[in-house]
Design a protein around this motif. Structure first.
Motif, short mmCIF file in Angstrom:
data_model
loop_
_atom_site.label_atom_id
_atom_site.label_comp_id
_atom_site.label_asym_id
_atom_site.label_seq_id
_atom_site.Cartn_x
_atom_site.Cartn_y
_atom_site.Cartn_z
N LEU A 305 2.23 -5.00 -5.01
CA LEU A 305 1.33 -3.46 -6.00
C LEU A 305 2.25 -3.34 -7.35
O LEU A 305 3.19 -3.42 -7.36
CB LEU A 305 1.80 -2.62 -5.19
CG LEU A 305 0.08 -2.71 -4.06
CD1 LEU A 305 0.48 -3.98 -2.93
CD2 LEU A 305 -0.02 -1.29 -3.42
N TRP A 307 2.81 -0.31 -9.75
CA TRP A 307 2.19 1.24 -10.08
C TRP A 307 2.85 1.37 -11.48
O TRP A 307 4.12 1.91 -11.17
CB TRP A 307 2.38 1.82 -8.77
CG TRP A 307 1.76 3.09 -8.82
CD1 TRP A 307 1.03 4.20 -9.81
CD2 TRP A 307 1.51 3.68 -7.05
NE1 TRP A 307 0.30 5.06 -8.99
CE2 TRP A 307 0.25 4.60 -7.46
CE3 TRP A 307 1.39 3.01 -6.24
CZ2 TRP A 307 0.45 5.45 -6.64
CZ3 TRP A 307 0.75 4.48 -5.29
CH2 TRP A 307 -0.02 5.23 -5.58
N LEU A 386 -2.41 1.66 -11.08
CA LEU A 386 -2.36 0.60 -9.89
C LEU A 386 -2.95 -0.20 -10.47
O LEU A 386 -3.87 -0.64 -9.74
CB LEU A 386 -2.56 1.55 -8.91
CG LEU A 386 -1.97 1.18 -7.13
CD1 LEU A 386 -1.22 1.23 -7.37
CD2 LEU A 386 -2.89 1.43 -6.57
#
Ligand code: ASP
Ligand code: MG
Length: 442
Positions: A305, A307, A386
């Motif tokens: 991930l 972000w 994201l």
């Protein structure tokens, strides 16, 4: 030949610096190039100095610069309780070379930025050098502003590879071959006119990769305060996992989408020469860390991930209701290109083009100035981007429970979401005519 890079976190206080010295004392590896960045959050603090100086609030700039210097002196006193006059003189000299820039007028912000911000690296490298001398670790302190040649593109300079290679081979190689160690600064370089340039925030990783490439290093190691590369930023997301190995390709993707782990340009010079990159924990060097190399098997990676906060979502609509055709796109792209604005995500409809970019007001303002004749422009602040690699491996979707999704793009390996926290939704869409009153004064 190995390259070690120590970042700000590893140099932020007495205990961490001791840990770095410990690592350097325990590696018998030579030749070795040690690249250091500024201590702790020095670069952020210097950015404040630069902002004051640019706004000609010289007193505030001086005050802030003195505070930064004072923090370095405090550290020196801790490291050398019996004093170290030559080091303090050296640091005062370093400071004195920067002060005149606070009085510069009529220079571009980016130029000013680069002349001042590199002080962090110069100070930290002199302090580390003094510590190494005390520990009898023979090394040469080398000034990156004499070795890393770049173009004149301040704050995001491009490396002049032939010149850099020549400079490193002529000045550093012989010393290294005699089993030496070179200590140098990351992040900074030299423009053709001799002024200082920088390689972009967090650019010290890239500097380490440049040295690795030029010297055909056996490996490059980035020492950080985490056990290795994580599948998300632990400051943003709980329960991250350490990735034992990962390919160059995957790390490039992560960095491109904004992962703070490694400077995005770091991988390419290493990939070119197939030099493995290690990410290791300076707090616990025994931990295996992460190895980034060509043929790492990425199949078993957890979802990754990335972000990116502080984004702005900009909408361009043709004023005459004409379609967004190739020639319109080309006009848009030309502006992004020459203003050096990176598009983090884009999308287009019949008469509108949308994109998500980092929120840099001065750049957005310039962009609007250039394009407002042809396009009706609106933008929305407080957006976040994201990116999830391998979303199908199951990512914690509850993370975005409090967010509204503005745009979504999906491919088999990657999911991008343009998000806005519900608390931010009260922010208005700003139509272009307000831009000038907001920033026009600058
Ligand atoms: N000191 C610079 C920065 O904080 C460069 C680096 O740390 O790599 O961005
Ligand atoms: Mg850093």
């Amino acid at each position: 030949m190995k390259i070690f890079k120590f970042g700000g976190a590893s140099l932020q206080n007495y205990a961490h610096i001791q840990q770095v010295l410990n690592i350097l004392q325990h590696t018998s590896h030579r030749p070795l190039v040690v690249v250091v960045s500024a201590m702790g959050k020095t670069t952020n603090a210097l950015e404040k100095v630069i902002n004051y100086a640019y706004q000609q609030q010289t007193d505030l700039a001086l005050q802030q610069l003195q505070d930064i210097f004072q923090r370095h002196l405090e550290l020196v006193h801790e490291l050398f309780p019996d004093g170290h006059d030559p080091l303090i003189k050296q640091l005062q000299n370093d400071l004195a070379t920067v002060e005149p820039f606070l009085y510069e007028k009529d220079k571009s912000f980016d130029w000013l930025y680069d002349q001042i911000v590199g002080l962090g690296e110069i100070l930290s490298s002199h302090i580390v050098s003094a510590c190494l001398h005390r520990a009898n670790l023979s090394h040469a302190w080398m000034d990156a502003r004499q070795l890393i040649y770049t173009d004149q593109h301040y704050r995001e300079a491009e490396v002049d590879w032939p010149q850099t290679e020549k400079a490193i081979l002529q000045n550093a190689k012989r010393f290294l071959d005699q089993q030496g160690c070179v200590l140098t600064q990351g992040f900074i370089g030299r423009a053709p006119d001799g002024s200082t340039t920088t390689l972009g925030r967090e650019g010290s990783d890239f500097t380490a990769a440049i040295w690795g490439n030029v010297l055909n290093a056996e490996s490059v190691t980035i020492w950080k305060d985490v056990p290795g590369l994580q599948n998300a930023d632990p400051k943003q997301i709980a329960n991250t996992q350490t990735i034992p190995e990962i390919s160059y390709r995957e790390v490039i993707e992560m960095a491109y989408y904004g992962a703070q782990v490694i400077h995005p340009r770091t991988i390419q010079p290493l990939q070119q020469k197939k030099i493995p990159l290690w990410v290791k924990c300076f707090l616990n060097p025994e931990l295996p860390g992460t190895c980034v190399y060509e043929h790492a098997a990425d199949d078993h990676l957890p979802p990754i991930l990335v972000w990116k906060k502080d984004q702005v979502w900009v909408e361009f609509t043709t004023r005459d209701f004409s379609f967004i055709t190739e020639h319109r796109l080309s006009k848009l792209y030309q502006s992004f290109h020459h203003l050096h604005i990176k598009i983090n995500l884009m999308q287009n409809g019949a008469i509108s083009f949308y994109c998500c970019i980092d929120h840099r007001p001065e750049k957005l303002n310039a962009l609007i100035h250039e394009l407002q004749e042809d396009f009706d422009i609106h933008y929305r602040e407080g957006m976040e981007l994201l990116t999830i690699r391998r979303p199908n491996n199951g990512w914690p979707e509850q993370l975005i429970g409090d967010y509204i999704t503005w745009a979504e793009q999906r491919s088999p390996q990657t999911l991008h979401l343009v998000l806005q926290h519900v608390a931010q939704t009260a922010l208005p869409v700003v139509p272009v005519h307000e831009v000038h009153s907001q920033w026009g004064k600058k």
